[in-house]
Structures are given as C-alpha cells and as structure tokens.
Design a protein around this motif. Structure first.
Motif, short mmCIF file in Angstrom:
data_model
loop_
_atom_site.label_atom_id
_atom_site.label_comp_id
_atom_site.label_asym_id
_atom_site.label_seq_id
_atom_site.Cartn_x
_atom_site.Cartn_y
_atom_site.Cartn_z
N UNK A 1 62.97 32.36 42.64
CA UNK A 1 61.92 32.48 43.50
C UNK A 1 61.19 31.13 43.77
N UNK A 2 61.01 30.81 44.96
CA UNK A 2 59.83 29.73 45.30
C UNK A 2 58.92 30.40 45.94
N UNK A 3 57.80 30.36 45.21
CA UNK A 3 56.59 31.43 45.56
C UNK A 3 57.34 32.60 45.55
N UNK B 1 47.91 30.12 56.63
CA UNK B 1 48.49 28.89 57.03
C UNK B 1 49.22 28.29 55.98
N UNK B 2 49.58 28.82 54.84
CA UNK B 2 50.39 28.53 54.13
C UNK B 2 50.87 29.62 53.12
N UNK B 3 52.25 29.55 52.63
CA UNK B 3 52.39 30.96 51.82
C UNK B 3 52.22 30.74 50.31
N UNK B 4 52.40 29.71 49.95
CA UNK B 4 52.39 29.38 48.50
C UNK B 4 52.11 28.01 48.17
N UNK B 5 51.52 27.81 47.21
CA UNK B 5 50.96 26.46 46.66
C UNK B 5 51.88 25.81 45.50
N UNK C 1 50.78 29.38 41.28
CA UNK C 1 51.69 28.47 42.06
C UNK C 1 53.12 28.82 42.13
N UNK C 2 53.74 28.46 42.90
CA UNK C 2 55.19 28.63 43.14
C UNK C 2 56.24 27.48 42.67
N UNK C 3 55.65 26.30 42.42
CA UNK C 3 56.39 25.16 42.24
C UNK C 3 55.46 24.13 41.69
N UNK C 4 56.42 23.53 40.69
CA UNK C 4 55.91 22.18 40.09
C UNK C 4 56.96 21.35 40.61
N UNK C 5 56.52 20.10 40.99
CA UNK C 5 57.54 18.89 41.52
C UNK C 5 57.19 17.56 40.86
N UNK D 1 56.06 30.10 32.70
CA UNK D 1 55.08 30.90 33.63
C UNK D 1 55.97 31.38 34.61
N UNK D 2 57.34 31.32 35.02
CA UNK D 2 58.17 31.91 35.76
C UNK D 2 57.96 30.95 37.08
N UNK D 3 57.34 29.88 37.08
CA UNK D 3 57.25 28.85 38.26
C UNK D 3 58.54 27.94 38.48
N UNK D 4 58.85 27.87 39.54
CA UNK D 4 60.10 26.91 39.96
C UNK D 4 59.87 25.61 39.63
N UNK D 5 60.77 24.81 38.82
CA UNK D 5 60.47 23.35 38.48
C UNK D 5 61.55 22.50 39.41
#
Ligand SMILES: NC(=O)c1ccc[n+]([C@@H]2O[C@H](COP(=O)([O-])OP(=O)(O)OC[C@H]3O[C@@H](n4cnc5c(N)ncnc54)[C@H](OP(=O)(O)O)[C@@H]3O)[C@@H](O)[C@H]2O)c1
Length: 298
Positions: free
Chosen positions: A8-10, A156-160, A179-183, A203-207
């Motif tokens: 999942x991304x977001x 305006x945005x789906x995920x941060x 959050x949905x991503x760490x870049x 945290x189950x967040x996409x890296x």
C-alpha cells in the motif's frame, strides 16, 4: 527474501517497482531534456509494462516533467498513482531553494494539480532538508504537516508522505497526520538510512528510496557496475549489476518500493525485470558486506 509484489502507498496498493521521473528533465534536473521523444517513449513503455506508480515534482525542470507526464499520459490509466513532492523551488540558475511555509506548500500543491491536470494527487511528499542540507531554515514541521492535512481533508490530496527526514520526523508525522510514504536516500552503496527504513516498516509505511542505484549526480550506477561482489552475483544470475543492486534494495523489506529513474527505454525494461531476479541468502549475505560509498545529495 521478499515475495509480495504489491504494497500500500497510502490506501492504494501499488506494484513494488514503479518509475521515478526526475531523469526526464535536462542536465541538473533543469530545463527540458534534449530528447523529448525518448522521454515520451519511456513514459508510454512504463504504462505498457504495468507501472502504476510514477514519482515526480513540479520543481523537476521546473514544470517540465509534470507537463511531459500530462501531455504524454493524460487521460491517465485508472490504476496510475501519481506522487509528487513539495517544499522547494528553483532559482533562475537551477539552484534548489527551500520553499516550505504552509502557504508555500498549499501553493505548490495547487501548481501540481494544475500541471498534472488532476483533481486530487495520490500522495504528496513533504520534502524537508534535514538529511542533505540541515543548515537551511526549516519551517515548523507541525505547521507543514497541518497544511497538508487540511489539503487532504479538502480532497486535494489522498495521502501525505515525508522526504529527506530523520527518524523523529517520521515518528511525529505518523502520530499527528498519518503518512503513506517515507522517501529518503538509500541503496547498496549507502545504507546509512537503515534505521528509518526499519522504522517505516514497523509502522506499515512504504519506504521509497531515491538514489537506489546511487546518485546520478555522482556516478552511482557506474560505481555499482564496478563492484566485484555485485559483478559476481550478476554473472551468477546472468543479469546486470544494476539489477542486482535494485533486487538487493527490494529484498530489504516488503514495504520497500522502487522508483528508479531513467530516460532510456532499455534501462526502464531492465529495472522492471528486477521483479524476476531471485537473490538467495548467499547472494544477500555477500551483498550486505559490500563496502559503502555514501554519495552527497543534490
Ligand atoms: N526526494 C528527493 O529528494 C529525491 C531526490 C532524488 C530523486 N528523487 C526521486 O527518486 C527517483 C529515483 O532516484 P534515482 O536515483 O533512481 O533516479 P535518478 O536520480 O533519476 O537517476 C538514476 C540514474 O541511474 C541511471 N540508470 C537507471 N537505470 C539504469 C540501468 N538499468 N542501467 C544503468 N543506469 C541506469 C540513470 O541514467 P539513464 O537515464 O541513462 O538510465 C540515472 O543516471 C527520481 O527519479 C526522483 O523521482 C527524489
């Protein structure tokens, strides 16, 4: 070994190998690319091969890359997730300048909505300068995240997401807005961000690492191609050294997504074929021992 093909991304599942669009601008990510037909061909081929996640930014060019994506791919395939980043702008010589007050961020999200011609952006990364230029003034994190959360509430945005950040910022963003991503920068030759990679996973967040082949600005892909361990693993699997390096990144966790950048259809095809490169435990152990050669950010 990792086995999942999506993450999942977001709140949207994407394939674990996507595309980073930064190489579709001119030298120094400034101005147009010299071969626009080649850039369009890369974008079309990516979609043909099932890419459902494209990473971009208004400040690539500036404007150039978003407009190229729009002009080539709009109307977008239903499954395509477009991710952008806010928090910087370019000066007249192409220099990178933080631009990250809440008002700046709102303005940049609006610019991205217009240039990509979408009503909602799938994920917007807050691009901070904590890891590459910590001496630059940072606007207060909570204010920045609050501005993005208001845009999310407004549809305006789906995920941060957050980018170029340390572990404390990831924890704070997870707690406050979700959050949905760490870049951040991470690759075989620079594994210094391991703590944040693991934290995102916890945290189950996409890296979603940038510079997964090392920075184009400092010859990363060539350094990978020259490494004897990488070359030996590549020979064993009859694949390219770059594919070994990307497969190693992918093996660092099921939450790790790839967005390698290229303006070459042949390189794009190689990068997407990494899904079929099955490194074994012996390969991974050998690659874990490769000497690190951290590269400077841009
Ligand atoms: N958040 C941030 O601060 C930040 C910073 C940098 C990048 N990014 C994002 O992250 C994405 C990925 O970063 P990246 O370092 O991979 O991309 P990149 O900076 O766009 O450059 C990748 C480099 O590797 C080369 N390359 C790609 N595939 C190759 C292959 N199969 N064989 C040989 N060389 C190959 C490319 O050259 P060719 O064009 O010749 O293939 C390019 O020189 C970027 O596109 C951008 O969207 C974010």
């Amino acid at each position: 070994m990792t086995t999942n093909t999506t993450f999942p991304l977001g709140d949207q599942l994407v394939r674990r190998i996507g595309f980073g669009a930064m190489q579709l601008a001119g030298p120094g990510v400034f101005g147009p690319h010299a071969d626009l037909d080649a850039c369009r061909a890369v974008l079309r081929r990516a979609i043909d091969l099932g890419v459902d996640h494209v990473d971009t930014a208004q400040f690539y060019g500036p404007d150039v890359v978003n407009e190229l994506i729009r002009d080539t791919l709009h109307p977008y395939p239903e499954h395509l997730r477009l991710v952008t980043k806010v928090g910087a702008r370019r000066d007249d010589e192409g220099g990178w300048i933080p631009s990250a007050t809440p008002a700046d961020l709102v303005d940049q999200v609006e610019q991205n909505l217009r240039s990509l011609d979408v009503e909602r952006i799938d994920l917007v990364n807050l691009r901070r300068f904590e890891t590459d230029a910590p001496h630059l003034d940072q606007a207060p994190l909570d204010d920045q995240l609050g501005a993005l959360a208001e845009l999310r509430d407004a549809g305006k945005i789906a995920a941060i997401g957050v980018s170029n950040v340390g572990a404390d910022t990831v924890r704070r963003a997870v707690e406050t807005v979700g959050i949905g991503e760490v870049q951040n920068a991470f690759g075989l030759l620079d594994r210094s961000d391991r703590e944040v990679l693991d934290l995102a996973g916890a945290h189950g967040v996409a890296y979603v690492p940038f510079f997964p082949l090392g920075s184009a600005f400092t010859g990363g892909p060539a350094a990978i191609a020259a490494d004897p361990t990488v070359r030996a693993v590549a020979a064993k699997h009859d694949v390219r050294a770059t594919q070994v390096a990307l497969a190693w990144v992918l093996a660092q966790g099921e939450h790790v997504l790839l967005i390698p950048g290229t303006s070459s259809v042949a390189h794009l095809e190689e990068n997407l074929a990494v899904a079929d490169v099955a490194l074994d435990e012996e390969d991974l152990a050998a690659l874990d021992a490769v000497e690190q050669r951290p590269v400077a950010g841009h």
